[in-house]
Design a protein around this motif. Structure first.
Motif, mmCIF file in Angstrom:
data_model
loop_
_atom_site.group_PDB
_atom_site.id
_atom_site.type_symbol
_atom_site.label_atom_id
_atom_site.label_comp_id
_atom_site.label_asym_id
_atom_site.label_seq_id
_atom_site.Cartn_x
_atom_site.Cartn_y
_atom_site.Cartn_z
ATOM 1 N N ASN A 1 6.977 3.967 114.593
ATOM 2 C CA ASN A 1 6.367 3.671 115.983
ATOM 3 C C ASN A 1 6.451 4.893 116.930
ATOM 4 N N HIS A 2 5.676 5.893 116.470
ATOM 5 C CA HIS A 2 5.601 7.033 117.000
ATOM 6 C C HIS A 2 4.282 7.639 116.780
ATOM 7 N N TYR A 3 3.757 8.492 118.048
ATOM 8 C CA TYR A 3 2.679 9.214 117.516
ATOM 9 C C TYR A 3 2.972 10.482 118.180
ATOM 10 N N PRO A 4 2.711 11.537 117.132
ATOM 11 C CA PRO A 4 2.077 11.605 115.857
ATOM 12 C C PRO A 4 3.166 11.034 114.925
ATOM 13 N N PRO A 5 3.012 10.705 113.673
ATOM 14 C CA PRO A 5 3.813 9.879 112.933
ATOM 15 C C PRO A 5 4.657 10.692 112.042
ATOM 16 N N MET A 6 4.648 12.052 111.984
ATOM 17 C CA MET A 6 5.413 12.994 111.152
ATOM 18 C C MET A 6 6.221 13.940 111.976
ATOM 19 N N ARG A 7 7.568 14.446 111.693
ATOM 20 C CA ARG A 7 8.109 15.553 112.299
ATOM 21 C C ARG A 7 8.505 16.539 111.208
ATOM 22 N N TYR A 8 8.658 17.560 111.818
ATOM 23 C CA TYR A 8 9.256 18.658 110.835
ATOM 24 C C TYR A 8 10.242 19.476 111.543
ATOM 25 N N ARG A 9 11.478 19.622 111.222
ATOM 26 C CA ARG A 9 12.458 20.118 111.962
ATOM 27 C C ARG A 9 12.777 21.572 111.743
ATOM 28 N N ILE A 10 12.754 22.391 112.681
ATOM 29 C CA ILE A 10 12.948 23.767 112.545
ATOM 30 C C ILE A 10 14.130 24.111 113.895
ATOM 31 N N GLY A 11 15.280 24.386 113.165
ATOM 32 C CA GLY A 11 16.380 24.424 114.068
ATOM 33 C C GLY A 11 16.517 23.218 115.104
ATOM 34 N N HIS A 12 16.510 23.565 116.373
ATOM 35 C CA HIS A 12 16.665 22.554 117.619
ATOM 36 C C HIS A 12 15.158 22.120 117.918
ATOM 37 N N TYR A 13 14.264 22.711 117.232
ATOM 38 C CA TYR A 13 12.842 22.473 117.901
ATOM 39 C C TYR A 13 12.498 21.247 116.653
ATOM 40 N N ARG A 14 11.338 20.431 116.901
ATOM 41 C CA ARG A 14 10.622 19.514 116.279
ATOM 42 C C ARG A 14 9.064 19.680 116.543
ATOM 43 N N VAL A 15 8.544 19.799 115.317
ATOM 44 C CA VAL A 15 7.132 19.846 115.291
ATOM 45 C C VAL A 15 6.527 18.425 114.828
ATOM 46 N N LEU A 16 5.660 18.109 115.633
ATOM 47 C CA LEU A 16 5.335 16.701 115.594
ATOM 48 C C LEU A 16 3.842 16.817 115.062
ATOM 49 N N PHE A 17 3.464 16.316 114.021
ATOM 50 C CA PHE A 17 2.120 16.408 113.267
ATOM 51 C C PHE A 17 1.721 15.026 112.609
ATOM 52 N N GLU A 18 0.351 15.342 112.366
ATOM 53 C CA GLU A 18 -0.289 14.077 111.518
ATOM 54 C C GLU A 18 -0.885 14.612 110.399
ATOM 55 N N VAL A 19 -1.311 13.909 109.391
ATOM 56 C CA VAL A 19 -1.797 14.363 108.226
ATOM 57 C C VAL A 19 -3.461 13.525 108.066
ATOM 58 N N ILE A 20 -4.096 14.080 108.080
ATOM 59 C CA ILE A 20 -5.410 13.387 107.815
ATOM 60 C C ILE A 20 -6.469 14.260 106.791
ATOM 61 N N GLY A 21 -6.601 13.423 105.660
ATOM 62 C CA GLY A 21 -7.201 13.912 104.551
ATOM 63 C C GLY A 21 -6.275 15.298 104.008
ATOM 64 N N ASP A 22 -6.933 16.435 103.891
ATOM 65 C CA ASP A 22 -6.218 17.670 103.412
ATOM 66 C C ASP A 22 -5.774 18.615 104.468
ATOM 67 N N GLU A 23 -5.825 17.897 105.718
ATOM 68 C CA GLU A 23 -5.573 18.743 107.012
ATOM 69 C C GLU A 23 -4.072 18.449 107.441
ATOM 70 N N VAL A 24 -3.107 19.175 107.910
ATOM 71 C CA VAL A 24 -1.877 18.953 108.791
ATOM 72 C C VAL A 24 -2.172 19.362 110.179
ATOM 73 N N ILE A 25 -2.380 18.504 111.077
ATOM 74 C CA ILE A 25 -2.733 18.606 112.578
ATOM 75 C C ILE A 25 -1.541 18.810 113.224
ATOM 76 N N VAL A 26 -0.919 19.769 113.893
ATOM 77 C CA VAL A 26 0.254 20.063 114.534
ATOM 78 C C VAL A 26 -0.284 19.623 116.226
ATOM 79 N N VAL A 27 0.505 18.706 116.460
ATOM 80 C CA VAL A 27 0.134 18.049 117.888
ATOM 81 C C VAL A 27 0.999 18.461 119.010
ATOM 82 N N ASN A 28 2.359 18.631 118.639
ATOM 83 C CA ASN A 28 3.538 19.041 119.711
ATOM 84 C C ASN A 28 4.439 19.801 118.877
#
Length: 82
Positions: free
Chosen positions: A45-72
């Motif tokens: 229940n969140h957009y963007p639907p994926m997160r990548y943890r880097i230390g105290h920061y979170r990279v929020l992204f989505e995957v469309i086809g063969d592309e990873v789109i970093v949103v926040n």
């Protein structure tokens, strides 16, 4: 996979301390190996639907086809706000 960084994520990176932002950018290159990375989680229940943890920061992204789109890129305290 190709990694694309949206303008919103670029703005977020400009607000972060420069040394930390450089480290995050280096880690973003690793997203090319998606989904074979640790610290990635699918969010419910969140957009963007994926997160990548880097230390105290979170990279929020989505995957469309063969592309990873970093949103926040947000500090963990701000990443999931409603």
């Amino acid at each position: 996979m190709r990694v694309k960084i949206q303008e919103s994520a670029k703005k977020d990176l400009k607000k972060i301390e420069k040394t930390t932002a450089r480290k995050i950018l280096q880690q973003l290159k690793k997203l090319e190996a998606f989904p074979h990375l640790p610290h990635i989680k699918k969010l419910k229940n969140h957009y963007p639907p994926m997160r990548y943890r880097i230390g105290h920061y979170r990279v929020l992204f989505e995957v469309i086809g063969d592309e990873v789109i970093v949103v926040n890129v947000k500090h963990r305290k701000e990443a999931y706000g409603k």
